[in-house]
Structure formats: C-alpha cells, structure tokens
Design a protein around this motif. Structure first.
Motif, PDB file in Angstrom:
ATOM      1  N   ARG A   4      -0.734  -4.672  -6.925  1.00 31.09           N
ATOM      2  CA  ARG A   4      -0.772  -6.136  -6.990  1.00 31.09           C
ATOM      3  C   ARG A   4       0.329  -6.745  -6.130  1.00 31.09           C
ATOM      4  N   HIS A   5       1.528  -6.170  -6.257  1.00 33.52           N
ATOM      5  CA  HIS A   5       2.642  -6.665  -5.444  1.00 33.52           C
ATOM      6  C   HIS A   5       2.358  -6.451  -3.960  1.00 33.52           C
ATOM      7  N   LEU A   6       1.828  -5.292  -3.635  1.00 30.54           N
ATOM      8  CA  LEU A   6       1.498  -4.995  -2.249  1.00 30.54           C
ATOM      9  C   LEU A   6       0.520  -6.021  -1.687  1.00 30.54           C
ATOM     10  N   ASN A   7      -0.541  -6.331  -2.435  1.00 26.54           N
ATOM     11  CA  ASN A   7      -1.532  -7.287  -1.955  1.00 26.54           C
ATOM     12  C   ASN A   7      -0.914  -8.660  -1.711  1.00 26.54           C
ATOM     13  N   GLU A   8      -0.029  -9.062  -2.607  1.00 34.29           N
ATOM     14  CA  GLU A   8       0.618 -10.371  -2.448  1.00 34.29           C
ATOM     15  C   GLU A   8       1.506 -10.387  -1.213  1.00 34.29           C
ATOM     16  N   ARG A   9       2.305  -9.328  -1.057  1.00 37.01           N
ATOM     17  CA  ARG A   9       3.210  -9.270   0.091  1.00 37.01           C
ATOM     18  C   ARG A   9       2.445  -9.144   1.407  1.00 37.01           C
ATOM     19  N   LEU A  10       1.328  -8.427   1.392  1.00 35.12           N
ATOM     20  CA  LEU A  10       0.519  -8.291   2.602  1.00 35.12           C
ATOM     21  C   LEU A  10       0.041  -9.658   3.071  1.00 35.12           C
ATOM     22  N   GLU A  11      -0.427 -10.479   2.155  1.00 32.29           N
ATOM     23  CA  GLU A  11      -0.879 -11.820   2.527  1.00 32.29           C
ATOM     24  C   GLU A  11       0.265 -12.640   3.114  1.00 32.29           C
ATOM     25  N   ILE A  12       1.435 -12.572   2.464  1.00 30.38           N
ATOM     26  CA  ILE A  12       2.587 -13.356   2.922  1.00 30.38           C
ATOM     27  C   ILE A  12       3.050 -12.898   4.296  1.00 30.38           C
ATOM     28  N   GLU A  13       3.217 -11.585   4.463  1.00 27.53           N
ATOM     29  CA  GLU A  13       3.725 -11.071   5.736  1.00 27.53           C
ATOM     30  C   GLU A  13       2.699 -11.247   6.855  1.00 27.53           C
ATOM     31  N   TRP A  14       1.416 -11.167   6.519  1.00 31.25           N
ATOM     32  CA  TRP A  14       0.372 -11.388   7.525  1.00 31.25           C
ATOM     33  C   TRP A  14       0.468 -12.814   8.070  1.00 31.25           C
ATOM     34  N   ARG A  15       0.596 -13.793   7.171  1.00 29.49           N
ATOM     35  CA  ARG A  15       0.705 -15.186   7.616  1.00 29.49           C
ATOM     36  C   ARG A  15       1.987 -15.403   8.420  1.00 29.49           C
ATOM     37  N   ALA A  62      -8.468 -10.249   9.413  1.00 28.41           N
ATOM     38  CA  ALA A  62      -8.143 -10.279   7.983  1.00 28.41           C
ATOM     39  C   ALA A  62      -7.095  -9.215   7.699  1.00 28.41           C
ATOM     40  N   PRO A  63      -6.186  -9.455   6.736  1.00 23.55           N
ATOM     41  CA  PRO A  63      -5.159  -8.460   6.424  1.00 23.55           C
ATOM     42  C   PRO A  63      -5.739  -7.092   6.084  1.00 23.55           C
ATOM     43  N   ALA A  64      -6.928  -7.074   5.482  1.00 25.93           N
ATOM     44  CA  ALA A  64      -7.534  -5.795   5.108  1.00 25.93           C
ATOM     45  C   ALA A  64      -7.798  -4.910   6.322  1.00 25.93           C
ATOM     46  N   THR A  65      -7.938  -5.526   7.502  1.00 29.16           N
ATOM     47  CA  THR A  65      -8.183  -4.749   8.713  1.00 29.16           C
ATOM     48  C   THR A  65      -7.032  -3.790   8.986  1.00 29.16           C
ATOM     49  N   LEU A  66      -5.810  -4.249   8.740  1.00 30.44           N
ATOM     50  CA  LEU A  66      -4.636  -3.398   8.959  1.00 30.44           C
ATOM     51  C   LEU A  66      -4.699  -2.161   8.066  1.00 30.44           C
ATOM     52  N   LEU A  67      -5.054  -2.349   6.801  1.00 32.24           N
ATOM     53  CA  LEU A  67      -5.129  -1.223   5.870  1.00 32.24           C
ATOM     54  C   LEU A  67      -6.274  -0.285   6.238  1.00 32.24           C
ATOM     55  N   GLN A  68      -7.377  -0.841   6.702  1.00 27.84           N
ATOM     56  CA  GLN A  68      -8.508  -0.006   7.108  1.00 27.84           C
ATOM     57  C   GLN A  68      -8.129   0.890   8.288  1.00 27.84           C
ATOM     58  N   ARG A  69      -7.377   0.335   9.222  1.00 27.95           N
ATOM     59  CA  ARG A  69      -6.960   1.137  10.378  1.00 27.95           C
ATOM     60  C   ARG A  69      -5.973   2.227   9.956  1.00 27.95           C
ATOM     61  N   ALA A  70      -5.055   1.874   9.048  1.00 30.47           N
ATOM     62  CA  ALA A  70      -4.107   2.875   8.562  1.00 30.47           C
ATOM     63  C   ALA A  70      -4.829   3.974   7.794  1.00 30.47           C
ATOM     64  N   ASP A  71      -5.839   3.600   7.027  1.00 26.68           N
ATOM     65  CA  ASP A  71      -6.602   4.582   6.260  1.00 26.68           C
ATOM     66  C   ASP A  71      -7.390   5.502   7.193  1.00 26.68           C
ATOM     67  N   ALA A  72      -7.936   4.939   8.265  1.00 23.13           N
ATOM     68  CA  ALA A  72      -8.657   5.763   9.235  1.00 23.13           C
ATOM     69  C   ALA A  72      -7.719   6.757   9.915  1.00 23.13           C
ATOM     70  N   ALA A  73      -6.492   6.307  10.220  1.00 22.86           N
ATOM     71  CA  ALA A  73      -5.504   7.207  10.823  1.00 22.86           C
ATOM     72  C   ALA A  73      -5.092   8.294   9.833  1.00 22.86           C
ATOM     73  N   LEU A  74      -4.995   7.933   8.548  1.00 27.14           N
ATOM     74  CA  LEU A  74      -4.681   8.929   7.518  1.00 27.14           C
ATOM     75  C   LEU A  74      -5.778   9.986   7.441  1.00 27.14           C
TER      76      LEU A  74
END
Length: 310
Positions: A153-164, A280-292
């Motif tokens: 939950r904290h991660l999702n909130e911070r992701l939105e803030i840092e993305w903006r 969208a912020p989720a794109t960053l996580l999707q790319r990191a997951d693909a690299a993982l």
C-alpha cells in the motif's frame, strides 16, 4: 495498540505566508524558538515552496495581492501532494461570512489579527501534535508486519507521488523488482519459521542498501520486493541493483536446495523511465517485472536491466 509520539521530538516545519513584512517578523519572533520556519511573501511563492518541500503546517494570510490566501488553500487541497498540509488562516476578518470562507476553502483553523502570541503558540502546537499522531497511525498502516519495511500500500502511494514529481521535473524514475531465488525450496527444506527469518534478513539488506532519504524498499508480496528510486538514471540504478544482489549473497544464508548457489540469492529486474503524460506508473513496474523474468531465465542470482533485454 500503543502509539508513541514524543511532543517536540522533531522541530516542526512551519511556512509563514504574508505580504506584510511586519506580520512575518512578529510571527517569526513568536515561533522561532520552537519550530523550523520558512517564509513566503505571496501566494504563488507559497505554492512553490509547498510543492518543493511540504511543510507540516502553513500560517496563511487571507488578504494578499495576486493569489489570496483562500485560493492558495483551495489549490493546496486540490493537489494529492499537498492536500495533507494543515492550514491555519491568519485573518483580520471577524464576520461569520469571512470565517465560513476560511472553513470552506479547506482551512483547519484560524487566528485573528492582531495576533495574540499565546493563542498562536497554542494553535500551532496543537495542530503539529495532531499531525504527529496522524503520521504515527499512517506509518503503522503502511509497514509490512513481517519485515518491518514498507508494504504494498505504501509502495503504491509513493509510486504515484514520485511519478508525478518526476513528470514535472523531467527526471528519471527507477524501479528494482527483486525475487528471492528458489524460496519455495528454502521453505520446504528449512521450514516456514526459517523462511520468515530469511525474508526479514533480506529486507534488512535491501533497506540498508538504500542510500538516500527518498529511496524506498518495500515488500511487494510473498518473497518479492521492490525498490523505488526517484531521480535515478540507468547507470545508478544498475549499480544499486548489483549492490543489492551482492548484499543478499553476503548474508551467507545457507540454501542447499538452490540451483544457483549454496546460499540465498536474489534475481533483480531493473527498469528506468522518464515519465510522460500518456504513460501510467504501472508501466514502470511491468518493465521491471519483465526484466526480472529475464534474470530468472538466465539462471537467477543476477541483475538484468530492461534496456538490456530490449
């Protein structure tokens, strides 16, 4: 549940906003011994300061040229990054209509001019103590119960803030998706208590690797973790990912059922983006997951950056 809040343990950050130097000097004299004070002489400057480094509390004059205090407060409350800042209006108005305008704009309180020093101190102290309690509750809700680091939950909130924030600044945002290699095998061999202890130690290694106050290590779910790195380019993100991988390996936690090493290791996927309006912020996580996923396919216990797999 006990919330341990120490009044005065941290000097609160208070922004004073007034277009009259005499008023600013008076409030500064009243509050300077207790708080870290910042000053703005107009509404636009106040908004800029709040967006750059959010204060704990704003003392805001109502009548100012340009953006008046009511409009400043409305804009603060409209932005997700600043809506949590408490605003105390400092006003010469005494009519019910003027008071109502302060409440309707989003004010938390108001004091009247000429300022009574004792009243001002008590109002500021009360609102800062309230913020400490709210922050303490917020922290409890955003901490992973097992590992003690940030939760999803904290991660999702911070992701939105840092993305903006990176969208506004044009700076890159990096994410490290991390998975403990062959963790199911570890649990099967050593037991779930040992598995929990393993995750705690891995989380500690990740947290220790974060070098700046804005970096965040979070438990993403199960044996997966994610590190969020604002204003970090690909070179710096790769270097930190390699330190993280080595830090976990250096824990030397025995893992005789791993096909990668006789100790616990992690695979790390790295993605870096300069946010754009249409992304969208989720794109960053999707790319990191693909690299993982690529790191796992290549044998685990290593780092893959998204641009490498491209």
């Amino acid at each position: 549940m006990t919330i341990n809040v120490q009044p005065g343990a941290r000097r609160g950050k208070v922004l004073l906003v007034d277009d009259q130097q005499a008023n600013l000097r008076l409030m500064h004299q009243i509050l300077a011994d207790e708080y870290e004070l910042f000053v703005a002489t107009g509404g636009a400057q106040a908004l800029e300061l709040c967006e750059r480094s959010a204060p704990d509390l704003v003392l805001l004059d109502v009548v100012m040229p340009g953006l008046d205090g009511l409009e400043v407060c409305r804009r603060l409350k409209q932005s997700p990054d600043t809506r949590g800042i408490a605003v105390i209006f400092v006003t010469a108005g005494t009519t019910p209509e003027e008071e109502n305008a302060c409440w309707e704009a989003g004010g938390a309180d108001f004091v009247t001019k000429p300022v009574n020093p004792l009243t001002l101190r008590h109002r500021v102290r009360a609102h800062l103590q309230l913020k400490q309690y709210v922050d303490a509750l917020h922290a409890l809700a955003f901490v992973d119960g097992l590992t003690g680091i940030a939760n999803r939950r904290h991660l999702n909130e911070r992701l939105e803030i840092e993305w903006r924030r990176c969208l506004r600044s044009g700076m890159p945002l990096a994410a490290l998706m991390i998975d403990v290699d062959f963790f199911k095998r570890y649990n099967d061999r050593y037991g779930h208590q040992a598995g929990d202890d393993c995750l705690k130690r891995v989380a500690g290694a990740l947290s220790s690797a974060m070098q700046r106050a804005g970096d965040l290590a979070a438990r993403y779910g199960g044996e997966e973790f994610l590190c969020l790195l604002p204003e970090t380019d690909a070179t710096a993100a790769r270097a930190l990912a390699e330190r993280v991988e080595q830090a976990v390996r250096d824990l030397a936690i025995e893992h005789l059922d791993s096909a990668t090493a006789p100790v616990v290791t992690v695979s790390v996927g790295v993605a870096v983006m300069c946010p754009l309006q249409d992304d969208a912020p989720a794109t960053l996580l999707q790319r990191a997951d693909a690299a993982l996923y690529q790191a796992k396919q290549l044998g685990r216990g290593q780092v893959v950056i998204a641009s490498d797999q491209d």
